[in-house]
Write a protein that holds these residues in place. Structure first.
Motif, PDB file in Angstrom:
ATOM      1  N   TYR A 156       0.794  -1.354   0.100  1.00 22.12           N
ATOM      2  CA  TYR A 156      -0.027  -0.203   0.017  1.00 22.12           C
ATOM      3  C   TYR A 156       0.698   1.224  -0.050  1.00 22.12           C
TER       4      TYR A 156
ATOM      5  N   VAL B 168       2.889   0.578   8.060  1.00 18.15           N
ATOM      6  CA  VAL B 168       2.618   1.301   9.306  1.00 18.15           C
ATOM      7  C   VAL B 168       3.092   1.039  10.714  1.00 18.15           C
TER       8      VAL B 168
ATOM      9  N   SER C 157      -6.269   2.125  11.837  1.00 18.16           N
ATOM     10  CA  SER C 157      -7.432   2.292  12.513  1.00 18.16           C
ATOM     11  C   SER C 157      -7.805   1.007  13.191  1.00 18.16           C
ATOM     12  N   LEU C 158      -7.480  -0.221  12.945  1.00 21.38           N
ATOM     13  CA  LEU C 158      -7.927  -1.280  13.563  1.00 21.38           C
ATOM     14  C   LEU C 158      -6.801  -1.352  14.891  1.00 21.38           C
TER      15      LEU C 158
ATOM     16  N   ASN D 100      -2.727  -6.460  12.732  1.00 26.70           N
ATOM     17  CA  ASN D 100      -3.001  -5.299  12.903  1.00 26.70           C
ATOM     18  C   ASN D 100      -3.238  -4.744  14.314  1.00 26.70           C
TER      19      ASN D 100
ATOM     20  N   CYS E 187     -11.350  -1.833   9.454  1.00 29.99           N
ATOM     21  CA  CYS E 187     -10.496  -0.825   8.736  1.00 29.99           C
ATOM     22  C   CYS E 187     -11.105   0.403   8.200  1.00 29.99           C
ATOM     23  N   ILE E 188     -10.861   1.438   8.235  1.00 31.06           N
ATOM     24  CA  ILE E 188     -11.441   2.636   7.912  1.00 31.06           C
ATOM     25  C   ILE E 188     -11.494   2.611   6.256  1.00 31.06           C
ATOM     26  N   VAL E 189     -10.484   2.214   5.865  1.00 28.93           N
ATOM     27  CA  VAL E 189     -10.376   1.983   4.287  1.00 28.93           C
ATOM     28  C   VAL E 189     -11.276   0.955   3.600  1.00 28.93           C
ATOM     29  N   HIS E 190     -11.177  -0.304   4.339  1.00 23.38           N
ATOM     30  CA  HIS E 190     -11.899  -1.365   3.606  1.00 23.38           C
ATOM     31  C   HIS E 190     -13.414  -1.521   3.876  1.00 23.38           C
TER      32      HIS E 190
ATOM     33  N   GLU F 135     -10.557  -7.747   4.691  1.00 24.94           N
ATOM     34  CA  GLU F 135     -11.190  -6.900   5.701  1.00 24.94           C
ATOM     35  C   GLU F 135     -12.290  -5.957   5.167  1.00 24.94           C
TER      36      GLU F 135
ATOM     37  N   TYR G 123      -2.973   6.489   6.217  1.00 19.43           N
ATOM     38  CA  TYR G 123      -1.784   6.310   7.225  1.00 19.43           C
ATOM     39  C   TYR G 123      -0.518   5.836   6.520  1.00 19.43           C
ATOM     40  N   MET G 124      -0.840   4.680   5.542  1.00 20.67           N
ATOM     41  CA  MET G 124       0.181   4.358   4.782  1.00 20.67           C
ATOM     42  C   MET G 124       0.773   5.413   4.075  1.00 20.67           C
TER      43      MET G 124
HETATM   44 FE1  SF4 Z   1      -4.849  -0.334   8.752  1.00 25.30          FE
HETATM   45 FE2  SF4 Z   1      -4.659   1.211   6.580  1.00 25.30          FE
HETATM   46 FE3  SF4 Z   1      -4.606  -1.491   6.506  1.00 25.30          FE
HETATM   47 FE4  SF4 Z   1      -6.671  -0.283   7.083  1.00 25.30          FE
HETATM   48  S1  SF4 Z   1      -5.676  -0.122   5.115  1.00 25.30           S
HETATM   49  S2  SF4 Z   1      -5.822  -2.231   8.312  1.00 25.30           S
HETATM   50  S3  SF4 Z   1      -6.015   1.304   8.272  1.00 25.30           S
HETATM   51  S4  SF4 Z   1      -3.071  -0.053   7.600  1.00 25.30           S
END
Ligand code: SF4
Ligand code: 13P
Length: 313
Positions: free
Chosen positions: A30, A65, A91-92, A118, A176-179, A204, A271-272
């Motif tokens: 990522y 991360v 976020s996790l 995570n 996860c805020i992204v997934h 996720e 974050y990534m």
């Molecule tokens: Fe965490 Fe980002 Fe992976 Fe989501 S995509 S689990 S926030 S590192």
């Protein structure tokens, strides 16, 4: 604070510094393309943990991360572990504070605690076994059939593991805020526009999206899938950083990412994406910021990680 070289000179400056420091650069899929292109090794969480466990470099620069860099430090207490931006959290991990997790665990004293990688070192230290998205099903299946299991912190991954393994899991309510952001409406529209496309998803994602997927797997498994599948178009339900390696490894195929609910670009992990080439250069130059851990937490967190490495093929 030393001034960074001009952008065009950064890749060579990083390579020079890396040699001088006897450093290895590990990067998650990522990360930005520029970071992936300069990394010594790119992988998913499990592969990166294995690489961190086996490296003979003196310095590990972890382009990912915080929990990933922390895992590298747990495995390598004598090495310098750097992370380009220490604010690169998850976020996790953030949604599962150690004290609240201890209280949750206390309600299930007979349960085996399986934690997704995570999470923080302090949560790992309270776990019996760590897993990643690529080995979670396989590891849960190895636990005795009558053993109750508590799974944290990702409830979407946990539900998928429960379905795949046929085991009942008690879940910590994290996500996860992204997934969680992918839009079903956008996915259905893409499927209509590309009826020949295969939908591939990270576990996720929420169940209603996983139900629409032709293949579900960790980032590495998704990458392997697009190379071996006969399909030539893929709708990819995970962070679009992975598309860089998909395009390199499966040239000629088409990869479509899925936007978030408001057609925003919130499908990229905030974050990534804090890590940049300049921050990578700076951390190699200054050997800061380093991951530090108290020894008691590290030793307690190491046991379930080593158990995972021993149990996964
Ligand atoms: Fe965490 Fe980002 Fe992976 Fe989501 S995509 S689990 S926030 S590192
Ligand atoms: P992988 O283990 O598939 O690389 O996933 C890590 C992650 O953070 C996904 O959001």
């Amino acid at each position: 604070m030393p001034a960074a070289p001009p952008a065009a000179e950064l890749p060579q400056a990083i390579r020079d510094l890396k040699r001088r420091r006897n450093a290895v650069i590990l990067a998650h899929y990522y990360q930005d393309d520029t970071i992936q292109d300069i990394a010594d090794f790119i992988g998913d969480s499990l592969e990166l943990s294995r690489k961190a466990a086996s490296t003979d470099a003196d310095v590990i620069v972890f382009c990912g991360v915080h929990f990933m860099a922390e895992t590298a430090k747990i495995l390598n207490p004598g090495k310098t572990v750097l992370v380009p931006d220490p604010a690169a959290g998850c976020s996790l991990a953030d949604d599962c504070p150690a004290e609240a997790f201890a209280a949750f665990r206390a309600r299930y004293p007979a349960h085996t605690v399986v934690s997704y990688i995570n999470c923080s070192a302090a949560v790992k230290a309270q776990s019996d076994l760590i897993c990643t998205s690529s080995n979670a099903v396989q590891l849960v299946q190895q636990l005795p059939a009558d053993q109750p299991i508590l799974f944290a912190p990702d409830q979407n991954l946990g539900r998928w593991v429960a379905r795949q393994s046929g085991r009942e899991l008690t879940l910590w309510p994290g996500s996860c805020i992204v997934h969680e952001t992918f839009s079903e409406e956008a996915l259905l529209k893409l499927k209509q526009q590309h009826p020949e496309a295969e939908v591939i998803a990270h576990p996720e994602c929420q169940q209603h999206l996983l139900d629409l997927a032709d293949f579900i797997g960790s980032t590495s498994k998704l990458l392997q899938w697009v190379q071996s599948s006969d399909a030539t178009t893929f709708i990819v339900l995970t962070e679009p950083g992975i598309l860089h390696q998909m395009r390199l490894k499966a040239p000629g195929k088409q990869f479509l990412d899925v936007p978030g609910s408001d057609s925003c670009s919130c499908n990229t992990c905030p974050y990534m994406r804090l890590n940049t080439l300049e921050k990578l250069w700076r951390c190699l130059e200054t050997l800061q910021p380093q991951i530090e851990l108290d020894e008691e937490t590290r030793v307690r967190a190491l046991a379930p990680i080593e158990r995972m490495l021993a149990m996964s093929t």
